[in-house]
Design an enzyme around this catalytic site. Structure first.
Site: not given
Length: 1233
Positions: A73, A328
């Protein structure tokens, strides 16, 4: 333990790093899966493999996301930022193949291909032009030199930004883009120290590609820049500065200024700090503001230029959600070139709501279908039109079909017309309809209702790819999007303020100079400045995607219907039965589910050209009693999907009245039900439980229970029903009372397969009529043991749970929890696990299994353990890290069966099953399509005896002959010692398409094998190796290795033979050894080939062994040896299980439980003429069992010591999470100087 499936997980040397890629262990990674956006495919009625589905198209934003490879990510967020930096993107696209080379030449050794910028160009082109929801970065990360380990490990995006820029600079050396990074991102900071005495200025200049600013103790970006580039640091008092000019310690001031500003300013926020008191890292989550526009004049060395030179605008914010050890990343980006469609959800909802209100107001006068139908029929010049045509005209006029708009409220169209006979009139065959004359005149004289004359209103918002929603556009291109891996959604500019603080907060800021203006032709044009060869590649890819989506759409919407022809059926015993074979009476028809019933009817007519008379289509359903008909399909204007026709549906084609001259009752009220009728047997076989005679009868579900009793018990009697409710622990028989006789079969709950017991007058002593129950159960009651492993004070306690073979495991678990007096909340976080004979906890049993399905025997021991049982799509696995399996602790894990292992292979595809053990070892994987196979050579620990015949061995006499170095094949009388060791010969790398003969040829070239004299490969026998023993025999020298499904962890051992061997597929190779009379030992084993093509039974094996040793069949005893348990299992005829319903014997086979006979098994033989002892065990077995017992005892003691130690130190332990060793990020780049 069963055979282990061993999967090799590679350890790859990458610079100074060693890394393991646990691609099958899911939740062990640092990336927080709860933050990752998943790409969900649509669910069709046909289940198709995910690989065959084309990727979904872009959503309403018209922007493409990037797939997360597991932990990438951070990479995705940075790549999207670079893509939406138009100047960077266009500078990269300006470099052609003449400078960068071509990806097609990357495999050529002399080619100078700059792979990283080429893959970045290609990825940008895909993100801009390819019609897919998310692009893949696999090719790009491979160009970085990353393995699956790097793709699964999350790194810092600030670190990646610097490393990626460095890699690009190296890759572009010698091209016109050599200064791309410097031109766009390079700035200069100057540090100055001014002597207060001589005013001498000492300065040092520093280059930067990004600025790192403090977060702790600072309110925002401007304050941090002020502290760095405006505030001065003073050297005074004891902290003086040595001036080179004055040559002494003096007072001075130190400051820093921005000397050169880049076109794009990247700012990294120092959110991660270290707490020296707690000795741990933490994330700074306090409020930290940053402006959309910022003036850098106060922080610059030169301030005399125009304000526009210092003005910067924010265009990207990379956000980190989580803590300092994982989380994330996603990114907020301003769409500078207006490439996306910006439409917020609430505005979409408002537009839809407003449109719906307008449509409702306009449609108030036309909601009555009677008015609409009268209007359509009055416009027709012909007197009558077909009902199907009327439905089509209605669909054209209203914009939707009758089924979607009116069917729910008014029913089918044909029935609606029939319910208004005063308005509509039908033709004699009822296929055409018209308006009665008086209604035609009334309608024409009526006021010209605007609602009827106006064209149908359509929704203003069309959600398709051809016409995008008319989102609010602003000419300045200030619309923002949240790009979260595969997911892209519009946001408001004010949403950026939510990222000032908290666990989800801004981590990197990207500003661009306000002076940078975009050309008009770039606005809304994703093809702008993209090279021609990439345009052509993307056009071809889009064409292929459209083709695949069309094929997939056709496949997903195609349904297979089974047409049953009435001419091939006859009605008897309450149901339809084929008069011919099933295949001859059924015609298969494939049709699109979006077509109408009329289209289906026309297709049936075309298939059945010889059909005469009326054709009625009815839904049919195969039941245990036969084929039964339900509703008639009516309404030719309805779609097949609308009427609920599913894939595989059965359609009966008939005249609607009779089949073969017999009237057929249709509908759910007349379903035939097959009932098992039991009567008490005349005698009790075996004396265990109650036995019955059984027969099957068919009744309509509307049959009265009294009629059923008269049919089954004409002389009177009692009927009992076999039922089991949710609260009943065992199946029992309930008596039907006299008041039940007026109920129907369906009303009393009798369904297909239900059993009723008919008791005549002399049998009624078994029934207690007052309680309504039978006094004897038809199923024997058994019991199970449950031991508590949930680490409570009762963990050593056993309880007995009463259960039948039909008891569900969840009920057993709840009973055990109550018996242990545990909290019932434990039921949501506990499972039952069988305990093996050596005390090992086996794979958890699914809670919806019955005792019979779980294959549990009476008295089996189960463990009540923490943790949920795996679902139907999950696997329970053991795994060991390291090659030394004895030294490494065995760990457990639950993982999805479709988890990837390597090269897109999943655990399911590798035939990994629950209970298997995975061994994680280091090594290098072979090239794709190749196998790296360790090869072992049989090495006997003692000489093999040769020349002794079978009769000598039977009589207990052994001849001493010269030793042989080869083992016999087939039935030759030479002997092999059972103590065979494996000698490692080396490893070979061979293609999976190679044959077994090729493998043997390569094995013969190994140094250890060259010492043996082997004339041909057929003089070698190949085995797979499991637990350092030969396991599976490989047959057929011409067969490809891929066909054996060996797996990546396979090892092969080669056994030399004295003569050629060609074993057939139905020949079993066994090692038989005769017991020495009067001693607990055996003569050396012999190879015995047994043909099992006809039968694989105990009697057949006894005959084969007896003939081999020239002994009578009744004078020998045989047993199979289980070396892993040091146990012998005598092979004798066992009691055959008899199916209660069919009364047929199940075929006996030694290849099934409990013997599981296979190639290489050792069969012990006892000659009862010389040795009447039936004990097959040896002294060696006693020693082995004792060692196993001691190991189990030591393991138990060590576990108890660990639990005690954990209890002692539990209160003193700090709450410290163990983290993986951090590994630096790197990108491999070729040399282009």
């Amino acid at each position: 333990m069963s055979e282990w499936n061993m999967i090799k997980i590679c350890k790859i040397a990458h610079g100074m790093k060693d890394c393991f890629a646990f691609t099958m262990f899911g939740d062990l990674f640092e990336e927080d899966s709860s933050f990752i956006s998943n790409n969900h495919f649509g669910k069709g009625k046909k289940s198709k493999p995910r690989d065959s589905e084309p990727p979904p198209p872009r959503d309403l934003t018209s922007l493409s996301g990037i797939k997360n490879q597991g932990g990438t990510c951070y990479l995705n967020s940075l790549l999207q930022t670079l893509l939406f930096t138009p100047e960077f993107r266009e500078a990269l696209f300006s470099l052609g193949p003449e400078e960068l080379g071509s990806l097609d030449d990357s495999s050529k050794p002399d080619a100078k291909v700059r792979i990283i910028p080429l893959q970045l160009q290609r990825l940008f082109a895909q993100l801009l032009l390819l019609d897919q929801q998310a692009a893949s970065t696999t090719d790009l990360t491979e160009s970085f030199g990353w393995n699956s380990h790097e793709e699964m490990r999350q790194h810092d995006v600030q670190e990646l930004n610097r490393i990626l820029f460095s890699a690009l600079e190296t890759s572009l050396v010698g091209t016109s883009g050599h200064d791309l990074i410097k031109r766009l991102y390079h700035g200069i900071v100057v540090n100055q120290i001014v002597c207060k005495e001589c005013k001498n200025i000492s300065e040092r200049q520093e280059d930067f590609l990004d600025l790192t600013v403090a977060v702790k103790g600072v309110a925002g970006l401007e304050e941090a820049l002020w502290n760095m580039y405006v505030e001065e640091e003073y050297f005074e008092n004891e902290n003086l500065y040595r001036c080179g000019t004055c040559d002494k310690l003096v007072e001075a001031s130190k400051s820093a200024k921005l000397r050169k500003l880049p076109p794009f300013l990247t700012i990294s926020l120092l959110r991660f700090n270290f707490d020296f008191e707690k000795c741990e890292r933490y994330k700074e989550t306090s409020c930290y503001t940053f402006p959309i526009q910022i003036n850098l004049r106060p922080f610059c060395e030169q301030t005399e230029m125009d304000d526009s030179e210092y003005m910067y605008e924010l265009f990207s914010v990379i956000i980190h959600k989580g803590g300092c050890y994982g989380g994330h990343y996603h990114v907020y980006i301003r769409d500078v070139d207006e490439l996306g469609n910006w439409q917020l959800q609430e505005e979409e909802d408002r537009l839809i709501e407003d449109t719906a209100l307008r449509d409702n107001e306009n449609a108030k006068e036309v909601e009555n279908p009677l008015v609409v139908l009268k209007a359509i029929l009055s416009e027709e010049e012909s007197k009558q039109i077909p009902v199907d045509q009327l439905g089509q005209k209605l669909s054209e006029k209203k914009g939707m079909s009758w089924n979607k708009k009116y069917r729910k409220q008014y029913g089918a169209l044909r029935k609606y017309l029939q319910n208004h006979p005063h308005i509509f009139q039908f033709s004699p065959d009822e296929n055409k309809v018209s308006l009665k004359e008086k209604h035609k005149l009334l309608f024409k004289s009526d006021s010209q209702g605007q609602a009827l004359q106006s064209p149908p209103q359509k929704n203003d918002v069309q959600w398709n790819s051809e016409k995008k929603p008319t989102g609010l556009r602003d000419s300045s291109g200030c619309h923002w999007f949240d790009l979260n891996d595969s997911k892209v959604q519009p946001i408001k500019e004010m949403d950026i303020e939510k990222q000032f603080q908290g666990k989800e907060s801004a981590y990197m800021l990207f500003y661009r100079k306000s002076q940078l203006k975009r050309p008009p032709e770039a606005r809304g044009n994703p093809r702008y400045q993209i090279p021609e060869h990439l345009l052509n590649e993307m056009n071809a890819a889009n064409t292929e995607l459209q083709k695949k989506r069309a094929e997939c759409d056709s496949a997903n919407n195609g349904i297979d219907l089974h047409l049953h022809l009435s001419s091939c059926y006859k009605f008897h015993n309450g149901a339809l039965h084929p008069s011919l074979t099933w295949k001859e009476g059924v015609v298969d028809l494939t049709i699109d589910r979006r077509k109408t019933l009329g289209d289906l009817r026309q297709s049936v007519f075309q298939v059945l050209e010889s059909w005469e008379g009326d054709m009625i289509l009815s839904i049919a359903k195969p039941l245990p009693a036969g084929l039964h008909l339900y509703q008639i399909l009516d309404g030719d204007e309805l779609t097949l999907d609308g009427i609920g026709l599913a894939d595989g549906a059965d359609i009966f084609v008939w005249n609607g009245k009779e089949v073969g001259g017999t009237k057929v009752m249709t509908g759910a009220d007349h379903e035939p039900v097959v009932i098992n009728v039991l009567r008490l047997a005349e005698y009790n076989e075996g004396g265990k439980g109650q036995h019955f005679t059984e027969s099957q009868h068919v009744f309509s579900c509307s049959t009265k229970l009294g009629d059923l009793r008269r049919a089954l018990a004409p002389s009177g009697g009692i009927i009992l029903k076999n039922g089991s409710g949710p609260d009943k622990e065992a199946k029992n028989w309930e008596v039907f009372l006299e008041e039940d006789m007026k109920e129907t079969v369906k009303g009393v709950g009798l369904m297909d397969g239900c059993s009723v017991l008919i008791l005549d007058s002399h049998d009624q002593s078994f029934v207690n009529v007052s309680s309504g129950n039978l006094t004897a159960f038809t199923y024997d009651i058994s019991w199970l043991q449950v031991k508590n492993f949930c680490r409570t004070q009762d963990e050593e306690k056993h309880v007995k749970i009463t259960a039948t073979i039909e008891t569900v495991m969840s009920d057993i678990k709840m009973k055990a929890i109550r018996e242990f007096q545990l909290e019932e909340e434990l039921a949501n976080d506990s499972c039952l696990r069988p305990v093996s004979g050596n005390g090992k906890l086996l794979s958890p049993v699914p809670e919806d299994y019955t005792v019979k399905e779980a294959e549990l025997k009476m008295g089996s021991l189960l463990g009540l353990c923490h943790g949920k049982a795996p679902t139907s799509t999950q696997l329970f696995l053991y795994f060991i890290v390291g090659s030394d399996q004895n030294a490494s602790p065995e760990m457990e894990i639950v993982v999805e069966e479709n988890a990837s292992v390597k090269e897109n292979a999943t655990l399911k595809e590798l035939n990994v099953c629950s209970g298997d053990t995975l061994v994680v070892t280091e090594g290098k994987l072979p090239a794709k399509g190749f196998l790296k196979i360790p090869v072992w050579w049989f090495k006997s620990s003692s000489h093999k005896k040769h020349g002794e015949n079978t009769q000598d061995q039977v009589n207990g006499m052994t001849c001493k002959m010269d030793a042989l170095q080869v083992s016999p094949a087939g039935d030759s009388p030479e002997y092999i010692h059972t103590d065979m060791d494996l000698c490692y010969a080396g490893s070979i790398e061979i293609a999976g398409e190679a044959s077994l003969e090729d493998l043997k040829m390569q094995a013969m070239t190994l140094l250890c094998c060259q010492e043996q004299i082997v004339p041909l490969p057929s003089f070698l026998r190949a085995w797979t190796v499991d637990s350092k023993r030969p396991a599976k025999l490989l047959r057929n020298n011409k067969q490809q290795l891929n066909d054996y499904k060996l797996g990546a962890r396979v090892e092969i051992c080669i056994e030399p033979l004295q003569k050629e061997e060609h074993l057939g597929p139905h020949e079993l190779l066994l090692r038989v050894q005769m017991g020495i009379p009067g001693e607990r030992d055996y003569y050396d084993s012999m190879d015995l080939v047994w043909d099992i093509s006809k039968e694989c039974t105990t009697w057949a094996l006894r005959q084969r062994v007896a003939s081999h040793y020239c002994l009578p069949v009744d004078k020998i005893e045989i047993a199979k040896y289980f070396p892993e348990r040091f146990e012998w299992l005598p092979i004798s005829s066992w009691t055959q299980q008899i199916s209660k319903r069919k009364r047929k014997k199940k075929p006996e086979s030694l290849q099934s439980a409990p013997y599981h006979l296979k190639d290489g098994d050792i069969i012990g033989v006892k000659n009862l003429l010389l040795d009447d002892t039936k004990d097959f065990s040896t002294v060696r077995d006693d020693i082995g069992k004792e060692k196993q017992r001691q190991l189990a005892l030591q393991k138990k003691k060590s576990q108890q010591a660990e639990r005690l130690q954990d209890h002692v130190f539990s209160e003193e332990k700090l709450n410290i999470k163990h983290r993986k060793t951090e590994v630096a990020l790197s990108i491999n780049v070729g040399v282009f100087r």
